[in-house]
Design a protein around this motif. Structure first.
Motif, PDB file in Angstrom:
ATOM      1  N   LEU A  32       7.859   5.360  11.315  1.00  0.00           N
ATOM      2  CA  LEU A  32       9.347   4.753  11.543  1.00  0.00           C
ATOM      3  C   LEU A  32       9.600   4.065  10.074  1.00  0.00           C
ATOM      4  CD1 LEU A  32       8.292   2.468  14.536  1.00  0.00           C
ATOM      5  CD2 LEU A  32       9.625   4.445  14.598  1.00  0.00           C
ATOM      6  N   ALA A  33      10.877   4.053   9.850  1.00  0.00           N
ATOM      7  CA  ALA A  33      11.402   3.868   8.781  1.00  0.00           C
ATOM      8  C   ALA A  33      12.323   2.373   8.929  1.00  0.00           C
ATOM      9  CB  ALA A  33      12.399   4.847   8.127  1.00  0.00           C
ATOM     10  N   PHE A  34      12.114   1.506   7.736  1.00  0.00           N
ATOM     11  CA  PHE A  34      12.630   0.321   7.917  1.00  0.00           C
ATOM     12  C   PHE A  34      13.692  -0.062   6.619  1.00  0.00           C
ATOM     13  CE2 PHE A  34       8.422   0.053   9.468  1.00  0.00           C
ATOM     14  CZ  PHE A  34       8.586  -0.228  10.887  1.00  0.00           C
ATOM     15  N   ARG A  35      14.903   0.217   6.922  1.00  0.00           N
ATOM     16  CA  ARG A  35      15.818   0.014   5.803  1.00  0.00           C
ATOM     17  C   ARG A  35      16.236  -1.526   5.315  1.00  0.00           C
ATOM     18  NH1 ARG A  35      14.316   4.811   4.474  1.00  0.00           N
ATOM     19  NH2 ARG A  35      14.828   6.552   6.093  1.00  0.00           N
ATOM     20  N   ARG A  36      16.126  -1.389   4.178  1.00  0.00           N
ATOM     21  CA  ARG A  36      16.796  -2.792   3.615  1.00  0.00           C
ATOM     22  C   ARG A  36      16.022  -4.144   4.228  1.00  0.00           C
ATOM     23  NH1 ARG A  36      18.513  -2.153  -1.038  1.00  0.00           N
ATOM     24  NH2 ARG A  36      19.707  -4.368  -0.837  1.00  0.00           N
ATOM     25  N   LEU A  37      14.807  -4.083   4.275  1.00  0.00           N
ATOM     26  CA  LEU A  37      13.670  -4.952   4.957  1.00  0.00           C
ATOM     27  C   LEU A  37      13.594  -6.044   3.869  1.00  0.00           C
ATOM     28  CD1 LEU A  37      12.157  -5.706   7.585  1.00  0.00           C
ATOM     29  CD2 LEU A  37      10.110  -4.621   6.373  1.00  0.00           C
ATOM     30  N   ARG A  82       3.727   5.940   7.608  1.00  0.00           N
ATOM     31  CA  ARG A  82       3.656   7.205   8.201  1.00  0.00           C
ATOM     32  C   ARG A  82       1.987   7.367   8.480  1.00  0.00           C
ATOM     33  NH1 ARG A  82       5.812  10.239   2.528  1.00  0.00           N
ATOM     34  NH2 ARG A  82       8.118   9.377   2.523  1.00  0.00           N
ATOM     35  N   PRO A  83       1.858   7.280  10.006  1.00  0.00           N
ATOM     36  CA  PRO A  83       0.542   7.461  10.356  1.00  0.00           C
ATOM     37  C   PRO A  83      -0.116   8.891  10.149  1.00  0.00           C
ATOM     38  CG  PRO A  83       2.264   7.101  12.105  1.00  0.00           C
ATOM     39  CD  PRO A  83       2.849   7.457  10.975  1.00  0.00           C
ATOM     40  N   ASP A  84      -1.358   8.769   9.662  1.00  0.00           N
ATOM     41  CA  ASP A  84      -2.179   9.733   9.540  1.00  0.00           C
ATOM     42  C   ASP A  84      -2.784  10.297  10.900  1.00  0.00           C
ATOM     43  OD1 ASP A  84      -4.121  11.548   8.778  1.00  0.00           O
ATOM     44  OD2 ASP A  84      -5.570  10.067   8.025  1.00  0.00           O
ATOM     45  N   GLY A  85      -2.402  11.583  11.398  1.00  0.00           N
ATOM     46  CA  GLY A  85      -2.627  11.948  12.750  1.00  0.00           C
ATOM     47  C   GLY A  85      -1.818  10.888  13.836  1.00  0.00           C
ATOM     48  N   ALA A  86      -2.969   9.799  14.189  1.00  0.00           N
ATOM     49  CA  ALA A  86      -2.095   9.185  15.214  1.00  0.00           C
ATOM     50  C   ALA A  86      -2.086   7.606  15.165  1.00  0.00           C
ATOM     51  CB  ALA A  86      -3.209   9.080  16.471  1.00  0.00           C
ATOM     52  N   THR A  87      -2.398   7.211  13.800  1.00  0.00           N
ATOM     53  CA  THR A  87      -2.290   5.640  13.509  1.00  0.00           C
ATOM     54  C   THR A  87      -2.095   5.668  11.848  1.00  0.00           C
ATOM     55  OG1 THR A  87      -4.125   5.407  15.034  1.00  0.00           O
ATOM     56  CG2 THR A  87      -3.690   3.516  13.305  1.00  0.00           C
ATOM     57  N   TYR A  88      -1.125   4.477  11.537  1.00  0.00           N
ATOM     58  CA  TYR A  88      -0.863   3.972  10.434  1.00  0.00           C
ATOM     59  C   TYR A  88      -1.516   2.329  10.719  1.00  0.00           C
ATOM     60  CZ  TYR A  88       1.034   1.044   6.637  1.00  0.00           C
ATOM     61  OH  TYR A  88       1.463   0.419   5.800  1.00  0.00           O
ATOM     62  N   ARG A  89      -2.424   2.290   9.674  1.00  0.00           N
ATOM     63  CA  ARG A  89      -3.091   0.880   9.684  1.00  0.00           C
ATOM     64  C   ARG A  89      -2.990   0.171   8.329  1.00  0.00           C
ATOM     65  NH1 ARG A  89      -8.490   1.381  12.318  1.00  0.00           N
ATOM     66  NH2 ARG A  89      -9.094   1.701  10.345  1.00  0.00           N
ATOM     67  N   ALA A  90      -2.719  -1.119   8.201  1.00  0.00           N
ATOM     68  CA  ALA A  90      -2.800  -1.623   7.011  1.00  0.00           C
ATOM     69  C   ALA A  90      -2.927  -3.273   7.018  1.00  0.00           C
ATOM     70  CB  ALA A  90      -1.344  -1.461   6.109  1.00  0.00           C
ATOM     71  N   PHE A  91      -2.824  -3.919   6.151  1.00  0.00           N
ATOM     72  CA  PHE A  91      -3.240  -5.446   6.088  1.00  0.00           C
ATOM     73  C   PHE A  91      -2.523  -5.771   5.042  1.00  0.00           C
ATOM     74  CE2 PHE A  91      -6.842  -3.165   7.640  1.00  0.00           C
ATOM     75  CZ  PHE A  91      -7.116  -3.701   8.777  1.00  0.00           C
ATOM     76  N   TRP A  92      -1.741  -7.299   5.272  1.00  0.00           N
ATOM     77  CA  TRP A  92      -1.237  -7.614   4.232  1.00  0.00           C
ATOM     78  C   TRP A  92      -1.532  -9.143   3.857  1.00  0.00           C
ATOM     79  CZ3 TRP A  92       1.229 -12.221   5.803  1.00  0.00           C
ATOM     80  CH2 TRP A  92       1.580 -12.347   7.147  1.00  0.00           C
ATOM     81  N   LEU A  93      -1.404  -9.508   2.711  1.00  0.00           N
ATOM     82  CA  LEU A  93      -1.931 -10.854   2.360  1.00  0.00           C
ATOM     83  C   LEU A  93      -0.563 -11.667   1.600  1.00  0.00           C
ATOM     84  CD1 LEU A  93      -5.186 -10.267   0.462  1.00  0.00           C
ATOM     85  CD2 LEU A  93      -5.100 -11.052   2.828  1.00  0.00           C
ATOM     86  N   ALA A  94      -0.552 -12.847   1.759  1.00  0.00           N
ATOM     87  CA  ALA A  94       0.534 -13.825   1.279  1.00  0.00           C
ATOM     88  C   ALA A  94       0.025 -15.244   1.004  1.00  0.00           C
ATOM     89  CB  ALA A  94       1.878 -13.941   2.162  1.00  0.00           C
ATOM     90  N   TRP A  95       0.776 -15.674  -0.098  1.00  0.00           N
ATOM     91  CA  TRP A  95       0.205 -17.041  -0.518  1.00  0.00           C
ATOM     92  C   TRP A  95       1.063 -18.166  -0.297  1.00  0.00           C
ATOM     93  CZ3 TRP A  95      -0.632 -12.253  -2.280  1.00  0.00           C
ATOM     94  CH2 TRP A  95      -2.104 -11.869  -2.394  1.00  0.00           C
ATOM     95  N   ASP A  96       0.643 -19.382   0.015  1.00  0.00           N
ATOM     96  CA  ASP A  96       1.400 -20.561   0.140  1.00  0.00           C
ATOM     97  C   ASP A  96       2.251 -20.579  -1.319  1.00  0.00           C
ATOM     98  OD1 ASP A  96       1.845 -23.558   1.117  1.00  0.00           O
ATOM     99  OD2 ASP A  96       1.196 -23.712  -0.835  1.00  0.00           O
ATOM    100  N   ALA A  97       3.460 -21.161  -1.204  1.00  0.00           N
ATOM    101  CA  ALA A  97       4.273 -21.121  -2.401  1.00  0.00           C
ATOM    102  C   ALA A  97       3.782 -22.023  -3.427  1.00  0.00           C
ATOM    103  CB  ALA A  97       5.844 -21.394  -1.852  1.00  0.00           C
ATOM    104  N   ALA A  98       3.415 -23.328  -2.915  1.00  0.00           N
ATOM    105  CA  ALA A  98       2.953 -24.200  -4.141  1.00  0.00           C
ATOM    106  C   ALA A  98       1.554 -23.711  -4.623  1.00  0.00           C
ATOM    107  CB  ALA A  98       2.550 -25.436  -3.313  1.00  0.00           C
ATOM    108  N   LEU A  99       0.680 -22.909  -3.951  1.00  0.00           N
ATOM    109  CA  LEU A  99      -0.532 -22.567  -4.515  1.00  0.00           C
ATOM    110  C   LEU A  99      -0.287 -21.416  -5.402  1.00  0.00           C
ATOM    111  CD1 LEU A  99      -3.732 -21.657  -2.717  1.00  0.00           C
ATOM    112  CD2 LEU A  99      -2.740 -20.060  -4.419  1.00  0.00           C
TER     113      LEU A  99
END
Length: 276
Positions: A32-37, A82-99
């Motif tokens: 799936l593609a997400f435009r202007r995210l 883009r899935p590899d075969g049947a699955t796309y899997r990833a993880f994201w991290l974000a930080w508190d703005a003050a930290l």
């Protein structure tokens, strides 16, 4: 690359700890593609399976399994998972703005990214630090200073890789409005209320947003649908529950807006490709 899957809770959800940050897994079963995210705050995304294509004004990169990408906040990107075969899997991290701000202020010599920076080789310590930060976000018994330390350790890794992150600059009225409404997307935001919160008249609010090429309704819709996308990717919440969480009174209303915005229905995020 060591698997990060065990760092996340069994039931998919967004991990969040005030004053520290947030993290989540992303599972997708078709391309799936997400435009202007719009990416409001800086992120680190680690791809475990499949590929992620990222495009921005003037550049693009492909992030493969076992790689990561650091993304500066306050910008809109085209993203394709883009899935590899049947699955796309990833993880994201974000930080508190003050930290994040405290860390950036203390690391004046670190090179900070302005757009997108792929990380092609991830040392084992980098991955373990990511695991430790996610575990800290999910452990309410861990003292707050230790949780913040683990989040800051991940930022030091990014500095060492030449991909320092800093808080996104809120330079435009559009960004200020998005930041305001993003704090409570379920609220029925009206122009007089938003204008009052920003210490200006309703007419001034509308005029300045128009000068920036936008409107309050457009900002609200994009903020709500973008967070709905996050919830669809990172949790198992039903569409009806997500619709209410982001300010829509019915799932059908959100589905219509979601399809118009992204080009496919919410169900496409979770379902596998149907093959004849």
């Amino acid at each position: 690359m060591s698997s990060l899957i065990n760092a996340l809770p069994t039931a998919p959800r967004i991990l969040h700890r005030a004053g520290v940050g947030a993290a989540a897994g992303v599972l997708q079963r078709q391309m799936l593609a997400f435009r202007r995210l719009f990416i409001a705050q800086p992120l680190l995304i680690v791809v475990e399976r499949g590929e992620k294509a990222v495009r921005w004004d003037g550049g693009e990169c492909l992030v493969r399994a076992g790689e990561a990408v650091a993304i500066a906040g306050g910008q809109a990107l085209d993203i394709e998972n883009r899935p590899d075969g049947a699955t796309y899997r990833a993880f994201w991290l974000a930080w508190d703005a003050a930290l994040l701000a405290r860390h950036a202020a203390a690391q004046t010599a670190a090179r900070q990214i302005s757009r997108v920076a792929p990380l092609r080789r991830l040392p084992s310590g980098f991955v373990e630090s990511a695991k430790a930060m996610m575990a800290a976000l999910d452990n309410a018994e861990l003292p707050q200073p230790l949780a913040a330390h683990r989040a800051a350790e991940m930022l030091h890794w990014l500095d060492a890789c030449g991909c320092g992150l800093a808080p996104a600059e809120v330079a435009t009225l559009t960004q200020r409005v998005r930041q305001l409404v993003g704090g409570d997307l379920a609220r029925a935001w009206l122009a007089p209320d938003v204008a009052s919160r920003l210490a200006m008249s309703e007419a001034t609010l509308r005029r300045k947003l128009a000068d920036e090429g936008g409107s309050l309704s457009a900002i609200l819709a994009d903020a709500r649908l973008s967070f709905a996308l996050t919830l669809l990717q990172a949790t198992t919440q039903p569409v009806a529950q997500i619709a209410l969480a982001v300010g829509y009174q019915s799932p059908s209303h959100m589905t219509m807006r979601f399809r118009r915005r992204f080009g496919f229905p919410p169900s496409a995020i979770r379902e596998a490709v149907r093959r004849a």
